[in-house]
Design a protein around this motif. Structure first.
Motif, PDB file in Angstrom:
ATOM      1  N   MET A   1      37.555  57.007  48.103  1.00 22.93           N
ATOM      2  CA  MET A   1      37.892  55.617  47.795  1.00 22.93           C
ATOM      3  C   MET A   1      39.139  55.582  46.931  1.00 22.93           C
ATOM      4  O   MET A   1      39.250  56.346  45.961  1.00 22.93           O
ATOM      5  N   THR A   2      40.101  54.750  47.262  1.00 25.77           N
ATOM      6  CA  THR A   2      41.362  54.673  46.544  1.00 25.77           C
ATOM      7  C   THR A   2      41.199  53.888  45.245  1.00 25.77           C
ATOM      8  O   THR A   2      40.628  52.802  45.227  1.00 25.77           O
ATOM      9  N   ALA A   3      41.720  54.459  44.158  1.00 25.27           N
ATOM     10  CA  ALA A   3      41.654  53.766  42.876  1.00 25.27           C
ATOM     11  C   ALA A   3      42.612  52.594  42.867  1.00 25.27           C
ATOM     12  O   ALA A   3      43.662  52.615  43.502  1.00 25.27           O
ATOM     13  N   HIS A   4      42.242  51.552  42.125  1.00 23.17           N
ATOM     14  CA  HIS A   4      43.119  50.395  41.991  1.00 23.17           C
ATOM     15  C   HIS A   4      44.290  50.764  41.090  1.00 23.17           C
ATOM     16  O   HIS A   4      44.118  51.495  40.101  1.00 23.17           O
ATOM     17  N   PRO A   5      45.499  50.281  41.372  1.00 23.66           N
ATOM     18  CA  PRO A   5      46.664  50.633  40.542  1.00 23.66           C
ATOM     19  C   PRO A   5      46.480  50.324  39.059  1.00 23.66           C
ATOM     20  O   PRO A   5      46.981  51.050  38.204  1.00 23.66           O
ATOM     21  N   ALA A   6      45.767  49.241  38.742  1.00 22.21           N
ATOM     22  CA  ALA A   6      45.594  48.870  37.332  1.00 22.21           C
ATOM     23  C   ALA A   6      44.787  49.898  36.560  1.00 22.21           C
ATOM     24  O   ALA A   6      44.848  49.954  35.335  1.00 22.21           O
ATOM     25  N   SER A   7      44.019  50.728  37.261  1.00 22.65           N
ATOM     26  CA  SER A   7      43.180  51.708  36.584  1.00 22.65           C
ATOM     27  C   SER A   7      43.992  52.835  35.963  1.00 22.65           C
ATOM     28  O   SER A   7      43.447  53.658  35.233  1.00 22.65           O
ATOM     29  N   SER A   8      45.300  52.884  36.228  1.00 23.54           N
ATOM     30  CA  SER A   8      46.131  53.955  35.689  1.00 23.54           C
ATOM     31  C   SER A   8      46.441  53.766  34.208  1.00 23.54           C
ATOM     32  O   SER A   8      47.005  54.657  33.578  1.00 23.54           O
ATOM     33  N   ASP A   9      46.096  52.607  33.630  1.00 23.21           N
ATOM     34  CA  ASP A   9      46.337  52.340  32.218  1.00 23.21           C
ATOM     35  C   ASP A   9      45.020  52.443  31.452  1.00 23.21           C
ATOM     36  O   ASP A   9      44.249  51.484  31.399  1.00 23.21           O
ATOM     37  N   PRO A  10      44.737  53.600  30.839  1.00 25.82           N
ATOM     38  CA  PRO A  10      43.440  53.798  30.179  1.00 25.82           C
ATOM     39  C   PRO A  10      43.278  52.988  28.910  1.00 25.82           C
ATOM     40  O   PRO A  10      42.171  52.907  28.357  1.00 25.82           O
ATOM     41  N   SER A  11      44.357  52.375  28.408  1.00 23.90           N
ATOM     42  CA  SER A  11      44.264  51.599  27.176  1.00 23.90           C
ATOM     43  C   SER A  11      43.704  50.202  27.401  1.00 23.90           C
ATOM     44  O   SER A  11      43.368  49.503  26.437  1.00 23.90           O
ATOM     45  N   ARG A  12      43.606  49.793  28.659  1.00 26.90           N
ATOM     46  CA  ARG A  12      43.128  48.448  28.969  1.00 26.90           C
ATOM     47  C   ARG A  12      41.698  48.510  29.498  1.00 26.90           C
ATOM     48  O   ARG A  12      41.374  49.324  30.372  1.00 26.90           O
ATOM     49  N   ARG A  13      40.856  47.639  28.974  1.00 27.43           N
ATOM     50  CA  ARG A  13      39.470  47.607  29.422  1.00 27.43           C
ATOM     51  C   ARG A  13      39.359  46.892  30.760  1.00 27.43           C
ATOM     52  O   ARG A  13      40.153  46.004  31.082  1.00 27.43           O
ATOM     53  N   VAL A  14      38.344  47.276  31.520  1.00 28.72           N
ATOM     54  CA  VAL A  14      38.047  46.638  32.797  1.00 28.72           C
ATOM     55  C   VAL A  14      36.861  45.697  32.587  1.00 28.72           C
ATOM     56  O   VAL A  14      35.792  46.116  32.126  1.00 28.72           O
ATOM     57  N   ALA A  15      37.069  44.420  32.909  1.00 34.32           N
ATOM     58  CA  ALA A  15      36.045  43.392  32.712  1.00 34.32           C
ATOM     59  C   ALA A  15      35.725  42.731  34.040  1.00 34.32           C
ATOM     60  O   ALA A  15      36.625  42.300  34.758  1.00 34.32           O
ATOM     61  N   LEU A  16      34.443  42.623  34.341  1.00 35.64           N
ATOM     62  CA  LEU A  16      33.964  41.931  35.544  1.00 35.64           C
ATOM     63  C   LEU A  16      33.274  40.652  35.108  1.00 35.64           C
ATOM     64  O   LEU A  16      32.362  40.690  34.270  1.00 35.64           O
ATOM     65  N   ILE A  17      33.718  39.526  35.661  1.00 35.88           N
ATOM     66  CA  ILE A  17      33.167  38.220  35.295  1.00 35.88           C
ATOM     67  C   ILE A  17      32.598  37.568  36.540  1.00 35.88           C
ATOM     68  O   ILE A  17      33.312  37.347  37.519  1.00 35.88           O
ATOM     69  N   THR A  18      31.310  37.242  36.541  1.00 41.65           N
ATOM     70  CA  THR A  18      30.707  36.545  37.669  1.00 41.65           C
ATOM     71  C   THR A  18      30.845  35.039  37.468  1.00 41.65           C
ATOM     72  O   THR A  18      30.971  34.549  36.346  1.00 41.65           O
ATOM     73  N   GLY A  19      30.840  34.300  38.582  1.00 39.01           N
ATOM     74  CA  GLY A  19      30.991  32.852  38.505  1.00 39.01           C
ATOM     75  C   GLY A  19      32.338  32.439  37.965  1.00 39.01           C
ATOM     76  O   GLY A  19      32.465  31.441  37.245  1.00 39.01           O
ATOM     77  N   ALA A  20      33.384  33.187  38.344  1.00 38.62           N
ATOM     78  CA  ALA A  20      34.695  33.023  37.705  1.00 38.62           C
ATOM     79  C   ALA A  20      35.694  32.225  38.527  1.00 38.62           C
ATOM     80  O   ALA A  20      36.870  32.168  38.177  1.00 38.62           O
ATOM     81  N   ALA A  21      35.264  31.584  39.594  1.00 34.80           N
ATOM     82  CA  ALA A  21      36.213  30.833  40.424  1.00 34.80           C
ATOM     83  C   ALA A  21      36.674  29.543  39.754  1.00 34.80           C
ATOM     84  O   ALA A  21      37.729  29.010  40.097  1.00 34.80           O
ATOM     85  N   GLN A  22      35.894  29.036  38.798  1.00 34.23           N
ATOM     86  CA  GLN A  22      36.232  27.772  38.151  1.00 34.23           C
ATOM     87  C   GLN A  22      35.468  27.653  36.841  1.00 34.23           C
ATOM     88  O   GLN A  22      34.649  28.510  36.499  1.00 34.23           O
ATOM     89  N   GLY A  23      35.745  26.598  36.115  1.00 28.98           N
ATOM     90  CA  GLY A  23      34.955  26.228  34.950  1.00 28.98           C
ATOM     91  C   GLY A  23      34.931  27.271  33.850  1.00 28.98           C
ATOM     92  O   GLY A  23      35.945  27.879  33.502  1.00 28.98           O
ATOM     93  N   ILE A  24      33.751  27.483  33.274  1.00 27.48           N
ATOM     94  CA  ILE A  24      33.597  28.394  32.147  1.00 27.48           C
ATOM     95  C   ILE A  24      33.969  29.822  32.532  1.00 27.48           C
ATOM     96  O   ILE A  24      34.633  30.525  31.772  1.00 27.48           O
ATOM     97  N   GLY A  25      33.534  30.245  33.712  1.00 30.67           N
ATOM     98  CA  GLY A  25      33.848  31.608  34.141  1.00 30.67           C
ATOM     99  C   GLY A  25      35.339  31.849  34.249  1.00 30.67           C
ATOM    100  O   GLY A  25      35.853  32.900  33.842  1.00 30.67           O
ATOM    101  N   GLU A  26      36.056  30.894  34.805  1.00 35.18           N
ATOM    102  CA  GLU A  26      37.509  31.018  34.897  1.00 35.18           C
ATOM    103  C   GLU A  26      38.135  31.076  33.508  1.00 35.18           C
ATOM    104  O   GLU A  26      39.048  31.882  33.260  1.00 35.18           O
ATOM    105  N   ALA A  27      37.666  30.227  32.589  1.00 37.48           N
ATOM    106  CA  ALA A  27      38.210  30.218  31.232  1.00 37.48           C
ATOM    107  C   ALA A  27      37.970  31.551  30.532  1.00 37.48           C
ATOM    108  O   ALA A  27      38.839  32.049  29.795  1.00 37.48           O
ATOM    109  N   ILE A  28      36.802  32.146  30.758  1.00 33.54           N
ATOM    110  CA  ILE A  28      36.509  33.457  30.174  1.00 33.54           C
ATOM    111  C   ILE A  28      37.469  34.497  30.722  1.00 33.54           C
ATOM    112  O   ILE A  28      38.036  35.311  29.972  1.00 33.54           O
TER     113      ILE A  28
END
Length: 256
Positions: A1-28
């Motif tokens: 599986m190919t790694a995403h290009p953004a994963s090459s920066d170990p100083s940045r955290r990876v965050a997964l947000i559900t319900g993020a298409a609009q509203g509170i999730g988008e703001a988060i």
């Protein structure tokens, strides 16, 4: 599986947000991106890709979170492609507003499955094995003060009046206790688990509902960005000794 290009920066955290298409999730998601995190948006809505492009998210994933195998596969895929998973925010939700007399089994099951069951199994997939193997992680579950006071909004003589429904309130109460339960297990692995309980927030879910906010200590609707600020604290460095909490962002609604 190919790694995403953004994963090459170990100083940045990876965050997964559900319900993020609009509203509170988008703001988060917007707040976490502004704070330097790599954000991945997950939602059933077809607009999630457009939202991701507009706010500068790293990726978007379309999944019905009530499909637990598909949800967990999506969590594992994100962690694998980006090389890690540091933050999971469970924000996806549905809210029936029927009176108790009119409550249907279908609405009950939908709101429990969306607001509680999916939350539990998303957390499970994030922790095992990813956060546990990393020795770090932040879980934030978006609950509601409905889970504290038995639904928010005015109550008429029929028990309806637009108040958030029995299934929603029950699921959000469960979300708060689920978060506490998880926190008691995962702390030894360097993982925190906390909940945020919004009150009346000016978001698409609240459209058309009457909350009687004039009677609260802060007499206005809250903004999605104010919920996002609470999440930012709970996933940030200043909350490293905070776990098992439920932070109210409600203008004092539970006090009124």
């Amino acid at each position: 599986m190919t790694a995403h290009p953004a994963s090459s920066d170990p100083s940045r955290r990876v965050a997964l947000i559900t319900g993020a298409a609009q509203g509170i999730g988008e703001a988060i998601a917007q707040r976490l991106i502004a704070d330097g995190d790599i954000a991945v948006l997950l939602d059933i809505a077809p607009t999630v890709e457009d939202t991701a492009a507009r706010i500068g998210a790293a990726d978007a994933v379309r999944v019905d979170i009530r499909d637990i195998p598909a949800l967990q596969a999506a969590v594992h895929d994100v962690a694998t492609r980006f090389g890690r998973l540091d933050v999971l925010v469970n924000c996806a939700g549905t809210c029936g507003r029927e009176s108790f007399e009119e409550l249907s089994p279908a609405t009950w099951q939908r709101d429990i499955d969306t607001n509680l069951t999916a939350m539990a199994f998303a957390c499970q997939a994030a922790v095992f094995p990813h956060m546990k193997e990393q020795g770090s992680g932040r879980l934030v579950n978006i609950a509601s003060v409905s889970g504290k006071v038995g639904g928010i909004g005015p109550v008429d003589s029929a028990g309806g009046g637009g108040r958030s429904g029995a299934a929603y309130a029950s699921a959000k109460a469960g979300a708060i206790n689920l978060t506490r339960w998880i926190a008691r297990q995962v702390g030894v692995w360097g993982i925190t688990a906390n909940a945020v309980a919004p009150g009346p927030i000016a978001s698409p879910m609240a459209a058309g509902a009457e909350y009687g906010v004039s009677r609260t200590p802060i007499p206005r609707m809250g903004e999605p960005s104010e919920v996002a600020g609470a999440v930012a604290y709970l996933v940030g460095p200043d909350s490293s000794y905070t776990t098992g909490t439920c932070l109210h962002v409600d203008g004092g609604y539970v006090l009124a």
